[in-house]
Enzyme design. Structure first.
Site, PDB file in Angstrom:
ATOM      1  N   ASP A   1      54.207 108.418  96.668  1.00  0.00           N
ATOM      2  CA  ASP A   1      54.365 106.959  96.538  1.00  0.00           C
ATOM      3  C   ASP A   1      54.680 106.276  97.860  1.00  0.00           C
ATOM      4  O   ASP A   1      55.333 105.224  97.902  1.00  0.00           O
ATOM      5  CB  ASP A   1      55.474 106.622  95.515  1.00  0.00           C
ATOM      6  CG  ASP A   1      55.171 107.214  94.151  1.00  0.00           C
ATOM      7  OD1 ASP A   1      53.981 107.337  93.819  1.00  0.00           O
ATOM      8  OD2 ASP A   1      56.131 107.548  93.431  1.00  0.00           O
TER       9      ASP A   1
ATOM     10  N   LYS B   1      49.945 105.317 100.035  1.00  0.00           N
ATOM     11  CA  LYS B   1      48.655 105.877 100.466  1.00  0.00           C
ATOM     12  C   LYS B   1      47.486 105.013  99.989  1.00  0.00           C
ATOM     13  O   LYS B   1      46.547 104.748 100.746  1.00  0.00           O
ATOM     14  CB  LYS B   1      48.499 107.309  99.908  1.00  0.00           C
ATOM     15  CG  LYS B   1      49.578 108.266 100.402  1.00  0.00           C
ATOM     16  CD  LYS B   1      49.486 109.621  99.726  1.00  0.00           C
ATOM     17  CE  LYS B   1      49.838 109.626  98.265  1.00  0.00           C
ATOM     18  NZ  LYS B   1      51.255 109.354  97.940  1.00  0.00           N
TER      19      LYS B   1
ATOM     20  N   GLY C   1      49.489 107.883  91.259  1.00  0.00           N
ATOM     21  CA  GLY C   1      49.257 106.467  90.969  1.00  0.00           C
ATOM     22  C   GLY C   1      49.178 105.761  92.306  1.00  0.00           C
ATOM     23  O   GLY C   1      50.180 105.666  93.013  1.00  0.00           O
ATOM     24  N   HIS C   2      47.997 105.335  92.687  1.00  0.00           N
ATOM     25  CA  HIS C   2      47.790 104.709  94.004  1.00  0.00           C
ATOM     26  C   HIS C   2      47.498 103.224  93.803  1.00  0.00           C
ATOM     27  O   HIS C   2      46.495 102.853  93.191  1.00  0.00           O
ATOM     28  CB  HIS C   2      46.651 105.409  94.747  1.00  0.00           C
ATOM     29  CG  HIS C   2      46.974 106.834  95.103  1.00  0.00           C
ATOM     30  ND1 HIS C   2      46.114 107.650  95.797  1.00  0.00           N
ATOM     31  CD2 HIS C   2      48.074 107.577  94.867  1.00  0.00           C
ATOM     32  CE1 HIS C   2      46.684 108.839  95.972  1.00  0.00           C
ATOM     33  NE2 HIS C   2      47.865 108.821  95.402  1.00  0.00           N
TER      34      HIS C   2
ATOM     35  N   GLN D   1      50.282 112.751  96.025  1.00  0.00           N
ATOM     36  CA  GLN D   1      51.661 113.238  96.151  1.00  0.00           C
ATOM     37  C   GLN D   1      52.089 113.190  97.619  1.00  0.00           C
ATOM     38  O   GLN D   1      51.600 112.364  98.355  1.00  0.00           O
ATOM     39  CB  GLN D   1      51.818 114.652  95.554  1.00  0.00           C
ATOM     40  CG  GLN D   1      51.696 114.691  94.039  1.00  0.00           C
ATOM     41  CD  GLN D   1      50.272 114.678  93.534  1.00  0.00           C
ATOM     42  OE1 GLN D   1      49.453 115.480  93.930  1.00  0.00           O
ATOM     43  NE2 GLN D   1      49.959 113.776  92.637  1.00  0.00           N
TER      44      GLN D   1
HETATM   45  P1  GDP Z   1      50.907 105.830  96.687  1.00  0.00           P
HETATM   46  O1  GDP Z   1      51.082 106.710  95.505  1.00  0.00           O
HETATM   47  O2  GDP Z   1      51.287 106.503  97.966  1.00  0.00           O
HETATM   48  O3  GDP Z   1      49.554 105.186  96.775  1.00  0.00           O
HETATM   49  O4  GDP Z   1      51.983 104.642  96.493  1.00  0.00           O
HETATM   50  P2  GDP Z   1      52.254 103.825  95.131  1.00  0.00           P
HETATM   51  O5  GDP Z   1      51.142 102.873  94.917  1.00  0.00           O
HETATM   52  O6  GDP Z   1      52.618 104.729  94.029  1.00  0.00           O
HETATM   53  O7  GDP Z   1      53.612 103.092  95.502  1.00  0.00           O
HETATM   54  C1  GDP Z   1      53.710 102.232  96.585  1.00  0.00           C
HETATM   55  C2  GDP Z   1      54.162 100.854  96.055  1.00  0.00           C
HETATM   56  O8  GDP Z   1      54.588 100.048  97.126  1.00  0.00           O
HETATM   57  C3  GDP Z   1      53.059 100.086  95.373  1.00  0.00           C
HETATM   58  O9  GDP Z   1      53.600  99.275  94.372  1.00  0.00           O
HETATM   59  C4  GDP Z   1      52.497  99.221  96.512  1.00  0.00           C
HETATM   60  O10 GDP Z   1      51.873  98.026  96.038  1.00  0.00           O
HETATM   61  C5  GDP Z   1      53.751  98.907  97.267  1.00  0.00           C
HETATM   62  N1  GDP Z   1      53.593  98.735  98.712  1.00  0.00           N
HETATM   63  C6  GDP Z   1      52.767  99.364  99.581  1.00  0.00           C
HETATM   64  N2  GDP Z   1      53.017  98.996 100.842  1.00  0.00           N
HETATM   65  C7  GDP Z   1      54.047  98.121 100.786  1.00  0.00           C
HETATM   66  C8  GDP Z   1      54.782  97.397 101.766  1.00  0.00           C
HETATM   67  O11 GDP Z   1      54.577  97.505 102.959  1.00  0.00           O
HETATM   68  N3  GDP Z   1      55.801  96.588 101.314  1.00  0.00           N
HETATM   69  C9  GDP Z   1      56.094  96.446 100.004  1.00  0.00           C
HETATM   70  N4  GDP Z   1      57.086  95.630  99.663  1.00  0.00           N
HETATM   71  N5  GDP Z   1      55.403  97.106  99.049  1.00  0.00           N
HETATM   72  C10 GDP Z   1      54.408  97.946  99.440  1.00  0.00           C
HETATM   73  P1  IMO Z   2      51.291 109.836  94.240  1.00  0.00           P
HETATM   74  O1  IMO Z   2      49.936 110.356  94.614  1.00  0.00           O
HETATM   75  C1  IMO Z   2      55.446 110.707  93.256  1.00  0.00           C
HETATM   76  C2  IMO Z   2      56.228 114.403  91.012  1.00  0.00           C
HETATM   77  C3  IMO Z   2      56.726 114.276  89.598  1.00  0.00           C
HETATM   78  C4  IMO Z   2      57.554 115.536  89.482  1.00  0.00           C
HETATM   79  C5  IMO Z   2      56.738 116.546  90.292  1.00  0.00           C
HETATM   80  C6  IMO Z   2      55.815 117.402  89.439  1.00  0.00           C
HETATM   81  O2  IMO Z   2      51.251 108.576  93.454  1.00  0.00           O
HETATM   82  O3  IMO Z   2      52.162 109.760  95.442  1.00  0.00           O
HETATM   83  P2  IMO Z   2      53.549 116.999  88.120  1.00  0.00           P
HETATM   84  O4  IMO Z   2      53.157 115.944  87.136  1.00  0.00           O
HETATM   85  O5  IMO Z   2      52.698 117.044  89.331  1.00  0.00           O
HETATM   86  O6  IMO Z   2      53.703 118.347  87.482  1.00  0.00           O
HETATM   87  O7  IMO Z   2      55.038 116.581  88.591  1.00  0.00           O
HETATM   88  O8  IMO Z   2      55.965 115.780  91.196  1.00  0.00           O
HETATM   89  N1  IMO Z   2      54.959 113.681  91.293  1.00  0.00           N
HETATM   90  C7  IMO Z   2      54.880 112.553  92.013  1.00  0.00           C
HETATM   91  N2  IMO Z   2      55.860 111.795  92.559  1.00  0.00           N
HETATM   92  N3  IMO Z   2      54.146 110.385  93.437  1.00  0.00           N
HETATM   93  C8  IMO Z   2      53.162 111.155  92.931  1.00  0.00           C
HETATM   94  O9  IMO Z   2      51.847 110.949  93.221  1.00  0.00           O
HETATM   95  C9  IMO Z   2      53.512 112.271  92.137  1.00  0.00           C
HETATM   96  N4  IMO Z   2      52.809 113.207  91.462  1.00  0.00           N
HETATM   97  C10 IMO Z   2      53.705 114.064  90.964  1.00  0.00           C
HETATM   98  O10 IMO Z   2      57.499 113.113  89.425  1.00  0.00           O
HETATM   99  O11 IMO Z   2      58.780 115.368  90.153  1.00  0.00           O
HETATM  100 MG    MG Z   3      52.030 106.704  93.637  1.00  0.00          MG
END
Ligand code: GDP
Ligand code: IMO
Ligand code: MG
Length: 427
Positions: A18, A21, A45-46, A227
């Site tokens: 998270d 990416k 979840g991206h 991840q």
């Molecule tokens: P990913 O899994 O690495 O793609 O990241 P996620 O989408 O799960 O989580 C990142 C969260 O932070 C999302 O809700 C994005 O919309 C938000 N986000 C990304 N970059 C920034 C930033 O620079 N500032 C803020 N406030 N939110 C951001």
């Molecule tokens: P993105 O790509 C954050 C965590 C889960 C749990 C562990 C194992 O959005 O960054 P799993 O379902 O893979 O067996 O869970 O890994 N986890 C993540 N945490 N971002 C993710 O993906 C994750 N995918 C799995 O919360 O701790």
């Molecule tokens: Mg994510």
């Protein structure tokens, strides 16, 4: 003879996932012809935000909104047809030409309904020691892959597909009988088979050939990780990890790109840390400061909605991830979230078994390890409308320079908001 073959850049998370990416892949896609996911599955979840749209992708690469880029789901990814179908339907509603821009590897493994049931049964049986899995069936699917029992996308096109499915499900039923776990498989199967039919409209391809041929023709490839490095099956905080190699080497396995064909390695990190699910988290702030970061940063899971745990930036862990991945450039996300703090702490060392160390050791359990932090000045400036490096406040520049020096790697982008446009190039 020197070939003109291009190299693939790799973009991955350096913390516990998270990091942002999805946002950065979307920002960088105009510089590439192909975006390719190499591991993980719908546990990811991206999030992408642009033109007032907020969209979360789980299995489909984050280059899908670009009008021409080809998006590849690589062999290292595990696919749940039901979730995949939902993703495709949502994209089609937004007018995305999914059928022509999305390619799936024939070697990618399928998540069966029973994989999800086993994931749930296994977590329930672990009780307070549960991993905190996203319950998407990730672990059991990769277990069947390495156990050589799995079903792959390419199997869908064969006459034996249904027989192979039934054989695997019989195994799973036996496994489930060892758990005290109630389930109703008949309720889950129709949607799964319906989704398989929809998947058939997409292109199933030997993506290792496709990618290498494209690179020979000079096409630019960006590999998208899921991840983060601290969730890697080998180098993460085992057993509280995911079941794939999230690190740079995973891009070679998960796409069929040779190690000497990797170009830049782009490491994404937050200006602080978060973790969702169980497991050790050295800099965790289980207090009002952590709650403040969670609220300002909206730190709730993109896939499960769970509250993310929050803490200060952990430099020994970041250095470890940079080392394992061979990161060539860093991108720092969510700097705006720290704008409201007078002081910002950063972990530079650990107390580990009575010694002060500056590296990430085997055991990061709180019983053995605690963080040593240093305090830096906050900046108290709203960053979200800043577009250029020269407008950034001095205290933030000092924070950036401190990290670059400690980690010995340049930061090329600082992100100051979730939108595509809230991205500052530092070079
Ligand atoms: P990913 O899994 O690495 O793609 O990241 P996620 O989408 O799960 O989580 C990142 C969260 O932070 C999302 O809700 C994005 O919309 C938000 N986000 C990304 N970059 C920034 C930033 O620079 N500032 C803020 N406030 N939110 C951001
Ligand atoms: P993105 O790509 C954050 C965590 C889960 C749990 C562990 C194992 O959005 O960054 P799993 O379902 O893979 O067996 O869970 O890994 N986890 C993540 N945490 N971002 C993710 O993906 C994750 N995918 C799995 O919360 O701790
Ligand atoms: Mg994510």
């Amino acid at each position: 003879m020197e070939s003109i073959m291009s190299k693939a850049d790799v973009l991955l998370g350096l913390q516990w996932g998270d990091e942002g990416k999805g946002k950065i892949v979307d920002v960088l896609t105009p510089d590439y012809d192909i975006i390719a996911r190499f591991q993980g599955g719908p546990n990811a979840g991206h999030t992408l935000e642009f033109n007032g749209i907020k969209h979360v992708l789980h299995t489909i690469p984050s280059g899908i909104f670009h009008p021409t880029a080809i998006n590849i789901v690589g062999n290292g990814v595990v696919i749940d047809p039901v979730i995949f179908k939902k993703e495709i339907d949502a994209l089609k509603k937004l007018g995305v030409d999914v059928n022509n821009k999305l390619i799936i590897s024939k070697r990618a493994h399928l998540i069966l309904p029973t994989h999800r049931l086993i994931d749930a049964a296994s977590e329930a049986a672990k009780g307070k020691n549960k991993i905190g899995s996203t319950l998407k069936g990730i672990g059991p699917t990769y277990m069947d892959k390495t156990g050589r029992n799995g079903l792959r996308i390419g199997d869908i096109e064969t006459n034996e597909f249904k027989d192979k499915y039934n054989t695997l499900v019989e195994k799973h039923k036996q496994l489930l009988s060892f758990y005290n776990f109630e389930y109703n498989l008949a309720e889950l199967e129709p949607a799964w088979f319906e989704a398989i039919e929809e998947l058939k409209q997409l292109q199933f391809v030997e993506t290792e050939h496709y990618l290498n041929t494209a690179m020979k023709a000079g096409k630019r490839v960006l590999a998208e990780g899921a991840q983060g490095s601290l969730l890697d099956i080998d180098f993460g905080s085992y057993p509280f990890v995911t079941s794939s190699n999230t690190i740079c080497a995973g891009a070679c396995n998960g796409l069929g790109i040779a190690p000497n064909r990797i170009g830049s390695v782009i490491g994404i990190f937050k200006a602080y840390c978060t973790r969702v699910g169980s497991g050790p988290f050295p800099t965790e702030l289980d207090n009002e400061v952590g709650e403040k970061i969670r609220q300002i940063g909206r730190e709730f899971g993109s896939t499960t909605g769970r509250a993310r745990r929050t803490g200060w930036l952990d430099l020994p862990a970041l250095k470890y991830a940079v080392m394992i991945n061979g990161v060539t450039e860093l991108m720092m996300m969510k700097a705006d979230v720290l704008s409201d703090f007078d002081e910002i702490e950063v972990c530079t060392h650990y107390n580990y078994n009575g010694k002060v160390i500056d590296y990430l050791p085997f055991n990061i359990d709180p019983a053995y390890l605690s963080p040593v932090t240093t305090t830096l000045k906050g900046w108290h400036v709203d960053l979200t409308a800043i577009h250029s490096k020269d407008k950034l406040p001095e205290a933030l520049m000092a924070y950036i320079e401190f990290i670059e020096k400690q980690v010995e790697t340049p930061i090329s982008i600082v992100s100051v908001g979730p939108d595509r446009k809230q991205t500052i190039r530092m070079k």
